[in-house]
Design an enzyme around this catalytic site. Structure first.
Site, PDB file in Angstrom:
ATOM      1  N   HIS A  32       5.791   4.130   9.074  1.00 39.31           N
ATOM      2  CA  HIS A  32       5.796   3.157   7.972  1.00 39.31           C
ATOM      3  C   HIS A  32       5.990   3.893   6.655  1.00 39.31           C
ATOM      4  O   HIS A  32       5.053   4.523   6.123  1.00 39.31           O
ATOM      5  CB  HIS A  32       4.510   2.333   7.921  1.00 39.31           C
ATOM      6  CG  HIS A  32       4.556   1.236   6.898  1.00 39.31           C
ATOM      7  ND1 HIS A  32       4.940  -0.055   7.204  1.00 39.31           N
ATOM      8  CD2 HIS A  32       4.302   1.232   5.569  1.00 39.31           C
ATOM      9  CE1 HIS A  32       4.893  -0.798   6.102  1.00 39.31           C
ATOM     10  NE2 HIS A  32       4.514  -0.034   5.096  1.00 39.31           N
ATOM     11  N   HIS A  34       8.937   3.892   2.994  1.00 41.69           N
ATOM     12  CA  HIS A  34       9.994   3.150   2.303  1.00 41.69           C
ATOM     13  C   HIS A  34      10.907   4.104   1.539  1.00 41.69           C
ATOM     14  O   HIS A  34      10.525   5.240   1.246  1.00 41.69           O
ATOM     15  CB  HIS A  34       9.397   2.190   1.271  1.00 41.69           C
ATOM     16  CG  HIS A  34       8.286   1.321   1.771  1.00 41.69           C
ATOM     17  ND1 HIS A  34       8.496   0.220   2.569  1.00 41.69           N
ATOM     18  CD2 HIS A  34       6.939   1.385   1.590  1.00 41.69           C
ATOM     19  CE1 HIS A  34       7.327  -0.368   2.834  1.00 41.69           C
ATOM     20  NE2 HIS A  34       6.380   0.330   2.260  1.00 41.69           N
ATOM     21  N   TYR A  50       7.892  -6.550  -8.436  1.00 40.86           N
ATOM     22  CA  TYR A  50       7.560  -5.309  -9.136  1.00 40.86           C
ATOM     23  C   TYR A  50       8.815  -4.445  -9.178  1.00 40.86           C
ATOM     24  O   TYR A  50       9.721  -4.612  -8.365  1.00 40.86           O
ATOM     25  CB  TYR A  50       6.429  -4.548  -8.418  1.00 40.86           C
ATOM     26  CG  TYR A  50       6.769  -4.132  -6.991  1.00 40.86           C
ATOM     27  CD1 TYR A  50       7.426  -2.922  -6.723  1.00 40.86           C
ATOM     28  CD2 TYR A  50       6.457  -4.941  -5.901  1.00 40.86           C
ATOM     29  CE1 TYR A  50       7.753  -2.541  -5.418  1.00 40.86           C
ATOM     30  CE2 TYR A  50       6.774  -4.578  -4.608  1.00 40.86           C
ATOM     31  CZ  TYR A  50       7.419  -3.371  -4.372  1.00 40.86           C
ATOM     32  OH  TYR A  50       7.748  -3.006  -3.089  1.00 40.86           O
ATOM     33  N   THR A  78       9.863  -5.435  -0.459  1.00 34.28           N
ATOM     34  CA  THR A  78      10.277  -6.662  -1.145  1.00 34.28           C
ATOM     35  C   THR A  78      11.064  -6.401  -2.432  1.00 34.28           C
ATOM     36  O   THR A  78      11.829  -7.258  -2.856  1.00 34.28           O
ATOM     37  CB  THR A  78       9.061  -7.535  -1.499  1.00 34.28           C
ATOM     38  OG1 THR A  78       8.127  -6.740  -2.241  1.00 34.28           O
ATOM     39  CG2 THR A  78       8.393  -8.087  -0.260  1.00 34.28           C
ATOM     40  N   ARG A 131       1.352 -12.258  -3.345  1.00 39.42           N
ATOM     41  CA  ARG A 131       1.730 -11.624  -4.615  1.00 39.42           C
ATOM     42  C   ARG A 131       3.107 -10.961  -4.523  1.00 39.42           C
ATOM     43  O   ARG A 131       3.659 -10.533  -5.526  1.00 39.42           O
ATOM     44  CB  ARG A 131       0.670 -10.606  -5.038  1.00 39.42           C
ATOM     45  CG  ARG A 131       0.564  -9.419  -4.134  1.00 39.42           C
ATOM     46  CD  ARG A 131      -0.592  -8.475  -4.484  1.00 39.42           C
ATOM     47  NE  ARG A 131      -0.976  -7.720  -3.311  1.00 39.42           N
ATOM     48  CZ  ARG A 131      -0.315  -6.673  -2.844  1.00 39.42           C
ATOM     49  NH1 ARG A 131       0.750  -6.226  -3.458  1.00 39.42           N
ATOM     50  NH2 ARG A 131      -0.732  -6.051  -1.744  1.00 39.42           N
ATOM     51  N   TYR A 158       3.565  -8.807   7.680  1.00 41.63           N
ATOM     52  CA  TYR A 158       2.603  -8.306   6.690  1.00 41.63           C
ATOM     53  C   TYR A 158       1.912  -9.515   6.086  1.00 41.63           C
ATOM     54  O   TYR A 158       2.575 -10.401   5.532  1.00 41.63           O
ATOM     55  CB  TYR A 158       3.341  -7.489   5.625  1.00 41.63           C
ATOM     56  CG  TYR A 158       2.434  -6.772   4.646  1.00 41.63           C
ATOM     57  CD1 TYR A 158       1.159  -6.338   5.020  1.00 41.63           C
ATOM     58  CD2 TYR A 158       2.849  -6.500   3.345  1.00 41.63           C
ATOM     59  CE1 TYR A 158       0.335  -5.662   4.128  1.00 41.63           C
ATOM     60  CE2 TYR A 158       2.033  -5.823   2.440  1.00 41.63           C
ATOM     61  CZ  TYR A 158       0.775  -5.409   2.842  1.00 41.63           C
ATOM     62  OH  TYR A 158      -0.036  -4.742   1.949  1.00 41.63           O
ATOM     63  N   HIS A 182      -0.626  -2.620   8.277  1.00 43.04           N
ATOM     64  CA  HIS A 182      -1.876  -2.295   7.583  1.00 43.04           C
ATOM     65  C   HIS A 182      -3.085  -3.057   8.164  1.00 43.04           C
ATOM     66  O   HIS A 182      -3.914  -3.602   7.414  1.00 43.04           O
ATOM     67  CB  HIS A 182      -1.742  -2.580   6.078  1.00 43.04           C
ATOM     68  CG  HIS A 182      -0.565  -1.884   5.434  1.00 43.04           C
ATOM     69  ND1 HIS A 182      -0.062  -0.685   5.875  1.00 43.04           N
ATOM     70  CD2 HIS A 182       0.229  -2.231   4.373  1.00 43.04           C
ATOM     71  CE1 HIS A 182       0.965  -0.320   5.114  1.00 43.04           C
ATOM     72  NE2 HIS A 182       1.179  -1.245   4.212  1.00 43.04           N
ATOM     73  N   ASP A 258       3.074   5.275   4.571  1.00 48.22           N
ATOM     74  CA  ASP A 258       3.228   4.203   3.573  1.00 48.22           C
ATOM     75  C   ASP A 258       3.815   4.753   2.266  1.00 48.22           C
ATOM     76  O   ASP A 258       3.800   4.068   1.234  1.00 48.22           O
ATOM     77  CB  ASP A 258       1.893   3.491   3.329  1.00 48.22           C
ATOM     78  CG  ASP A 258       2.024   2.196   2.559  1.00 48.22           C
ATOM     79  OD1 ASP A 258       3.134   1.649   2.495  1.00 48.22           O
ATOM     80  OD2 ASP A 258       1.009   1.737   2.004  1.00 48.22           O
ATOM     81  N   ASN A 263       2.665  -0.418  -5.428  1.00 44.90           N
ATOM     82  CA  ASN A 263       1.636  -1.318  -5.987  1.00 44.90           C
ATOM     83  C   ASN A 263       0.227  -0.778  -6.005  1.00 44.90           C
ATOM     84  O   ASN A 263      -0.721  -1.557  -6.006  1.00 44.90           O
ATOM     85  CB  ASN A 263       1.629  -2.658  -5.229  1.00 44.90           C
ATOM     86  CG  ASN A 263       2.864  -3.444  -5.517  1.00 44.90           C
ATOM     87  OD1 ASN A 263       3.309  -3.497  -6.661  1.00 44.90           O
ATOM     88  ND2 ASN A 263       3.449  -4.034  -4.502  1.00 44.90           N
TER      89      ASN A 263
HETATM   90  C1  0GY Z   1       3.629  -1.842   1.798  1.00 45.60           C
HETATM   91  C2  0GY Z   1       2.734  -2.642   0.993  1.00 45.60           C
HETATM   92  C3  0GY Z   1       3.021  -3.357  -0.121  1.00 45.60           C
HETATM   93  C4  0GY Z   1       4.328  -3.701  -0.574  1.00 45.60           C
HETATM   94  C5  0GY Z   1       5.303  -4.140   0.224  1.00 45.60           C
HETATM   95  O1  0GY Z   1       7.385  -4.952   0.679  1.00 45.60           O
HETATM   96  C6  0GY Z   1       6.621  -4.631  -0.211  1.00 45.60           C
HETATM   97  O2  0GY Z   1       6.879  -4.722  -1.405  1.00 45.60           O
HETATM   98  O3  0GY Z   1       5.116  -4.172   1.515  1.00 45.60           O
HETATM   99  C7  0GY Z   1       1.893  -3.903  -0.893  1.00 45.60           C
HETATM  100  O4  0GY Z   1       2.069  -4.153  -2.089  1.00 45.60           O
HETATM  101  O5  0GY Z   1       0.789  -4.091  -0.329  1.00 45.60           O
HETATM  102  O6  0GY Z   1       3.499  -1.728   3.003  1.00 45.60           O
HETATM  103  O7  0GY Z   1       4.570  -1.276   1.289  1.00 45.60           O
END
Ligand code: 0GY
Length: 302
Positions: A32, A34, A50, A78, A131, A158, A182, A258, A263
């Site tokens: 996991h 990004h 964000y 996201t 959020r 998620y 998570h 992660d 955030n």
């Molecule tokens: C994560 C957690 C977060 C963000 C996202 O896709 C995302 O923007 O998953 C979070 O803010 O808890 O796993 O990256």
């Protein structure tokens, strides 16, 4: 060229992590993580909640090598919406050492899905965290699920702990393996053997197709990353939750950094310190090998 200013309060990722005490087994997968942008090459989505700091594929691969991972699973976040280009570019550049989890909307064509598959995508992610999205992706999920099932992909969900009843009902309708991010975001100030977390465990007990990522210590913690009494116990309040899942579901659990930790506003996670959580939650070599190698290899490279 697009110019992006990161969201106020957004913390950068840790550029000089501590060398971890824990030595990963050869072949370990960070399941996991990004990539973000870079924004001037892969612009962030207009509908994002964000604006992150850039976190490129080269920086991810450097971290992989520093920590001793062999492979990555790169999960669409996201802030890139349903434009999977940055993630796909990273997966393609990995020489087979990364797979991807995409965001797929119902209007994606079969040709688009085939292209993602050919690039190394093996799953779709649906984000129910309020959020992070404008509306629940439930309708999209139902429309997409059967299409991606035919390709042998799985679904990553998620969501927040308070939504578990709705998600449990939804999971019954899904035709694929479902991986939960998570740990379903438990409130770690509640007892690990209390009724809230028991619901999550029951969901996994009742549904063999549900897997879990024992990840997110840095975002679920209340006590923070600090060591206990001078001893080295990072993120100690999250450990009992992750350990319970690893021990009960050793063949359905994944782990990842992660990185770059979107955030977070209270601390910048040190990825070396985060790695030292692993032997606390997977306390035997056998459990570590399952969580870090056998399980992700089966799901993503099988
Ligand atoms: C994560 C957690 C977060 C963000 C996202 O896709 C995302 O923007 O998953 C979070 O803010 O808890 O796993 O990256």
């Amino acid at each position: 060229m697009a110019e992006f200013t990161k969201t106020e309060g957004w913390l950068d990722w840790c550029a000089d992590p501590t060398p971890p005490d824990f030595k990963l087994p050869a072949g370990a997968v960070d399941a996991h993580c990004h990539v973000f942008g870079p924004g001037d090459e892969f612009p962030y989505a207009p509908e994002r909640k964000y604006t992150p700091c850039d976190a490129s594929k080269h920086q991810l691969f450097d971290l992989r090598d520093f920590l001793g991972f062999d492979k990555n699973v790169i999960v669409q976040a996201t802030c890139h919406g349903a434009d999977n280009s940055a993630m796909v570019d990273a997966v393609r550049a990995s020489n087979g050492r990364a797979k991807g989890v995409a965001t797929v909307r119902p209007d994606f064509t079969d040709a688009q899905l085939r292209e993602l598959d050919e690039a190394g995508v093996r799953g779709v992610r649906f984000n129910f965290v309020k959020r992070l999205v404008d509306k629940s992706p439930k309708d999209d999920l139902i429309l997409v699920a059967n299409r991606i099932a035919k390709m042998g992909w799985h679904i990553v969900l998620y969501f927040e702990a308070q939504d578990i009843d709705e998600i449990t009902a939804l999971i019954q309708e899904l035709p694929t393996v479902v991986v939960i991010d998570h740990m379903g975001r438990p409130d770690v100030t509640k007892p690990v053997d209390g009724p809230e977390f028991a619901k999550f465990i029951k969901l996994m007990d009742d549904n063999e197709k549900v897997w879990v990522k024992a990840t997110g210590a840095e975002r679920l913690t209340v006590t923070g990353p600090a060591a206990l009494n001078g001893e080295h116990h990072p993120y100690r309040d999250v450990v009992p939750f992750a350990k319970a899942l690893v021990e009960r579901f050793p063949d359905r659990v994944l782990w990842g950094t992660d990185w770059p930790h979107p955030n977070l506003t209270d601390h910048i996670p040190d990825d070396g310190l985060l790695l030292d959580v692993i032997p606390e939650i997977a306390t035997t070599i056998d459990l570590q090998v399952k969580m870090l190698i056998d399980n992700p290899m089966r799901l993503y490279w099988g």
